[in-house]
Design a protein around this motif. Sequence first.
Motif, PDB file in Angstrom:
ATOM      1  N   SER A  50      -4.602   6.136   8.866  1.00  0.00           N
ATOM      2  CA  SER A  50      -6.075   6.646   8.915  1.00  0.00           C
ATOM      3  C   SER A  50      -6.898   6.287   7.693  1.00  0.00           C
ATOM      4  O   SER A  50      -7.956   6.484   7.773  1.00  0.00           O
ATOM      5  CB  SER A  50      -6.172   8.269   9.161  1.00  0.00           C
ATOM      6  OG  SER A  50      -5.758   8.781   8.029  1.00  0.00           O
ATOM      7  N   ASP A  51      -6.387   5.631   6.825  1.00  0.00           N
ATOM      8  CA  ASP A  51      -7.136   5.062   5.618  1.00  0.00           C
ATOM      9  C   ASP A  51      -6.725   3.488   5.325  1.00  0.00           C
ATOM     10  O   ASP A  51      -5.899   2.935   6.058  1.00  0.00           O
ATOM     11  CB  ASP A  51      -6.901   5.977   4.186  1.00  0.00           C
ATOM     12  CG  ASP A  51      -5.491   5.703   3.962  1.00  0.00           C
ATOM     13  OD1 ASP A  51      -4.357   5.246   4.724  1.00  0.00           O
ATOM     14  OD2 ASP A  51      -5.037   6.307   2.915  1.00  0.00           O
ATOM     15  N   VAL A  52      -7.458   3.018   4.396  1.00  0.00           N
ATOM     16  CA  VAL A  52      -7.246   1.635   3.895  1.00  0.00           C
ATOM     17  C   VAL A  52      -6.233   1.500   2.822  1.00  0.00           C
ATOM     18  O   VAL A  52      -6.385   2.227   1.668  1.00  0.00           O
ATOM     19  CB  VAL A  52      -8.679   1.009   3.405  1.00  0.00           C
ATOM     20  CG1 VAL A  52      -8.219  -0.327   2.839  1.00  0.00           C
ATOM     21  CG2 VAL A  52      -9.638   1.019   4.700  1.00  0.00           C
ATOM     22  N   LEU A  53      -5.104   1.234   3.237  1.00  0.00           N
ATOM     23  CA  LEU A  53      -3.951   1.274   2.147  1.00  0.00           C
ATOM     24  C   LEU A  53      -4.375  -0.056   1.007  1.00  0.00           C
ATOM     25  O   LEU A  53      -4.850  -1.085   1.437  1.00  0.00           O
ATOM     26  CB  LEU A  53      -2.716   0.576   2.839  1.00  0.00           C
ATOM     27  CG  LEU A  53      -1.937   1.594   3.938  1.00  0.00           C
ATOM     28  CD1 LEU A  53      -0.810   1.134   4.494  1.00  0.00           C
ATOM     29  CD2 LEU A  53      -1.701   2.797   3.078  1.00  0.00           C
ATOM     30  N   SER A  54      -4.129   0.315  -0.284  1.00  0.00           N
ATOM     31  CA  SER A  54      -4.613  -0.666  -1.368  1.00  0.00           C
ATOM     32  C   SER A  54      -3.535  -1.845  -1.105  1.00  0.00           C
ATOM     33  O   SER A  54      -2.479  -1.811  -0.564  1.00  0.00           O
ATOM     34  CB  SER A  54      -4.309   0.067  -2.677  1.00  0.00           C
ATOM     35  OG  SER A  54      -3.062   0.463  -2.808  1.00  0.00           O
ATOM     36  N   SER A  55      -3.721  -2.827  -1.760  1.00  0.00           N
ATOM     37  CA  SER A  55      -3.031  -4.352  -1.808  1.00  0.00           C
ATOM     38  C   SER A  55      -1.624  -3.626  -2.310  1.00  0.00           C
ATOM     39  O   SER A  55      -0.447  -4.213  -2.239  1.00  0.00           O
ATOM     40  CB  SER A  55      -3.436  -5.202  -2.664  1.00  0.00           C
ATOM     41  OG  SER A  55      -4.296  -4.898  -4.218  1.00  0.00           O
ATOM     42  N   THR A  56      -1.585  -2.596  -3.506  1.00  0.00           N
ATOM     43  CA  THR A  56      -0.317  -2.382  -4.147  1.00  0.00           C
ATOM     44  C   THR A  56       0.304  -1.709  -3.050  1.00  0.00           C
ATOM     45  O   THR A  56       1.695  -1.831  -3.019  1.00  0.00           O
ATOM     46  CB  THR A  56      -0.689  -1.451  -5.272  1.00  0.00           C
ATOM     47  OG1 THR A  56      -1.473  -2.215  -6.480  1.00  0.00           O
ATOM     48  CG2 THR A  56       0.703  -0.947  -6.052  1.00  0.00           C
ATOM     49  N   ALA A  57      -0.181  -0.964  -2.332  1.00  0.00           N
ATOM     50  CA  ALA A  57       0.778  -0.032  -1.364  1.00  0.00           C
ATOM     51  C   ALA A  57       1.365  -1.065  -0.255  1.00  0.00           C
ATOM     52  O   ALA A  57       2.506  -0.824   0.204  1.00  0.00           O
ATOM     53  CB  ALA A  57      -0.232   0.963  -0.490  1.00  0.00           C
ATOM     54  N   VAL A  58       0.431  -2.093   0.134  1.00  0.00           N
ATOM     55  CA  VAL A  58       0.687  -2.928   1.060  1.00  0.00           C
ATOM     56  C   VAL A  58       2.183  -3.913   0.719  1.00  0.00           C
ATOM     57  O   VAL A  58       2.909  -3.932   1.236  1.00  0.00           O
ATOM     58  CB  VAL A  58      -0.348  -3.821   1.602  1.00  0.00           C
ATOM     59  CG1 VAL A  58       0.283  -4.988   2.524  1.00  0.00           C
ATOM     60  CG2 VAL A  58      -1.392  -3.170   2.214  1.00  0.00           C
ATOM     61  N   GLU A  59       1.832  -4.129  -0.594  1.00  0.00           N
ATOM     62  CA  GLU A  59       2.875  -5.040  -1.301  1.00  0.00           C
ATOM     63  C   GLU A  59       4.382  -4.114  -1.312  1.00  0.00           C
ATOM     64  O   GLU A  59       5.339  -4.608  -0.974  1.00  0.00           O
ATOM     65  CB  GLU A  59       2.333  -5.423  -2.771  1.00  0.00           C
ATOM     66  CG  GLU A  59       3.413  -6.244  -3.306  1.00  0.00           C
ATOM     67  CD  GLU A  59       3.061  -6.724  -4.691  1.00  0.00           C
ATOM     68  OE1 GLU A  59       3.698  -7.495  -5.342  1.00  0.00           O
ATOM     69  OE2 GLU A  59       2.059  -6.340  -5.287  1.00  0.00           O
ATOM     70  N   LYS A  60       4.187  -2.866  -1.938  1.00  0.00           N
ATOM     71  CA  LYS A  60       5.268  -1.963  -1.852  1.00  0.00           C
ATOM     72  C   LYS A  60       6.069  -1.941  -0.590  1.00  0.00           C
ATOM     73  O   LYS A  60       7.351  -1.994  -0.516  1.00  0.00           O
ATOM     74  CB  LYS A  60       4.920  -0.547  -2.364  1.00  0.00           C
ATOM     75  CG  LYS A  60       5.950   0.486  -2.717  1.00  0.00           C
ATOM     76  CD  LYS A  60       5.283   1.628  -3.447  1.00  0.00           C
ATOM     77  CE  LYS A  60       6.605   2.506  -3.795  1.00  0.00           C
ATOM     78  NZ  LYS A  60       5.987   3.564  -4.501  1.00  0.00           N
ATOM     79  N   ILE A  61       5.207  -1.672   0.472  1.00  0.00           N
ATOM     80  CA  ILE A  61       6.112  -1.650   1.835  1.00  0.00           C
ATOM     81  C   ILE A  61       6.654  -2.757   2.279  1.00  0.00           C
ATOM     82  O   ILE A  61       7.749  -2.857   2.625  1.00  0.00           O
ATOM     83  CB  ILE A  61       4.802  -1.317   2.887  1.00  0.00           C
ATOM     84  CG1 ILE A  61       4.356   0.224   2.755  1.00  0.00           C
ATOM     85  CG2 ILE A  61       5.342  -1.418   4.378  1.00  0.00           C
ATOM     86  CD1 ILE A  61       3.054   0.541   3.512  1.00  0.00           C
ATOM     87  N   ALA A  62       5.992  -3.842   2.054  1.00  0.00           N
ATOM     88  CA  ALA A  62       6.744  -5.381   2.403  1.00  0.00           C
ATOM     89  C   ALA A  62       7.875  -5.481   1.357  1.00  0.00           C
ATOM     90  O   ALA A  62       9.052  -6.003   2.050  1.00  0.00           O
ATOM     91  CB  ALA A  62       5.675  -6.301   2.123  1.00  0.00           C
ATOM     92  N   ASP A  63       7.690  -5.320   0.035  1.00  0.00           N
ATOM     93  CA  ASP A  63       8.962  -5.686  -0.781  1.00  0.00           C
ATOM     94  C   ASP A  63       9.838  -4.446  -0.837  1.00  0.00           C
ATOM     95  O   ASP A  63      11.131  -5.012  -0.913  1.00  0.00           O
ATOM     96  CB  ASP A  63       8.222  -5.533  -2.249  1.00  0.00           C
ATOM     97  CG  ASP A  63       7.275  -6.555  -2.769  1.00  0.00           C
ATOM     98  OD1 ASP A  63       7.427  -7.444  -1.947  1.00  0.00           O
ATOM     99  OD2 ASP A  63       6.942  -6.556  -3.942  1.00  0.00           O
ATOM    100  N   GLY A  64       9.869  -3.454  -0.088  1.00  0.00           N
ATOM    101  CA  GLY A  64      10.565  -2.426   0.284  1.00  0.00           C
ATOM    102  C   GLY A  64      11.678  -2.911   1.314  1.00  0.00           C
ATOM    103  O   GLY A  64      12.747  -2.355   1.530  1.00  0.00           O
ATOM    104  N   GLY A  65      11.379  -3.931   1.976  1.00  0.00           N
ATOM    105  CA  GLY A  65      12.066  -4.207   3.173  1.00  0.00           C
ATOM    106  C   GLY A  65      12.040  -3.536   4.371  1.00  0.00           C
ATOM    107  O   GLY A  65      11.324  -2.407   4.610  1.00  0.00           O
ATOM    108  N   LEU A  66      12.648  -3.998   5.416  1.00  0.00           N
ATOM    109  CA  LEU A  66      12.793  -3.310   6.934  1.00  0.00           C
ATOM    110  C   LEU A  66      13.293  -1.832   6.549  1.00  0.00           C
ATOM    111  O   LEU A  66      12.639  -0.815   7.297  1.00  0.00           O
ATOM    112  CB  LEU A  66      13.879  -3.863   7.580  1.00  0.00           C
ATOM    113  CG  LEU A  66      13.163  -5.132   8.351  1.00  0.00           C
ATOM    114  CD1 LEU A  66      14.593  -5.966   8.959  1.00  0.00           C
ATOM    115  CD2 LEU A  66      12.325  -5.062   9.396  1.00  0.00           C
ATOM    116  N   CYS A  67      14.107  -1.344   5.642  1.00  0.00           N
ATOM    117  CA  CYS A  67      14.489   0.169   5.773  1.00  0.00           C
ATOM    118  C   CYS A  67      13.875   0.880   4.736  1.00  0.00           C
ATOM    119  O   CYS A  67      14.326   1.843   4.166  1.00  0.00           O
ATOM    120  CB  CYS A  67      15.861  -0.102   5.391  1.00  0.00           C
ATOM    121  SG  CYS A  67      16.977  -1.104   6.650  1.00  0.00           S
TER     122      CYS A  67
END
Length: 285
Positions: A172-189
């Motif tokens: 419900s909010d705008v994820l920061s670029s840092t958060a988006v990068e963290k999710i992607a770098d964290g991988g599928l799991c």
Amino acid sequence: MFLLLVLVVLLRTVASTDNQYNALHFGATSNDYIMFNYDMTPFRDSFSLCMWIKRVDTSASVPVVFNYSSGSSEIWVGATGLHNRVVGDTGLDILPSKFTTPVGKWFNYCITWSLATRTTKLYLDGDLIGTDQNTAGRTLKMGGTLGFNRVTYTTNAGYIFGGQIYQFNLYSDVLSSTAVEKIADGGLCFDLGEFSATRILRWEDILDRSRSGSVRDVMVCEWRKELDARLSKSQEKLADVTGRLNETEVQLGKMEEKLKEVTGLLNSTQEELGTVRGELGRTEN
């Protein structure tokens, strides 16, 4: 108290469903889909949509992974860089040169939007690949239908995705670029627990929805599921030990009360002995 606190913290990490580490596989047919209505009010003025995508079929000209329509198509997620739309904006519609992940490989997709800033941002694998300005005052329309693997209002084969998706989540909010990068770098799991406060429409919710056709589960994070099972057993043991400790503390409390009672009697007896000795001393004199 310390053990109880640890137990509470650990319990928050337990998997909420047994199948949350499953992806969904959709065939390249209009019969394979998930569609449902959902209250989109939390996302009226801003949202972030993130998911993992794996293309399998390549026959569709404009494969649409996800579509939310309410009179018009409010949100489109395209698998090949075509049709990346939010609140009717088409500024990020044609980005096929950025979608270079080979067929059969997972990639992370995130798109964010804010009414306040009139800004849409599109990320692939944590990298910002496009930014666009939206129409002032344009909010997300309510009362629509969410659809996976095809556009909600047509069975046109050119829009059929035919592939796998995983961890579709609407924030419900705008994820920061840092958060988006963290999710992607964290991988599928990756554990999304830290984003729970604004993760409103969750992957677990999608998995529980009714399906059409031959949509099926595909395990992608078996090691995380096994880890959760082991953690659950450890939590049960910890709960048992904590319960025994609490019982021991209660018993110690009772023993302390008994000790105080005995100590009081001993002190009283000593006082009486002192009195008797004093009287004996006076008698002898």
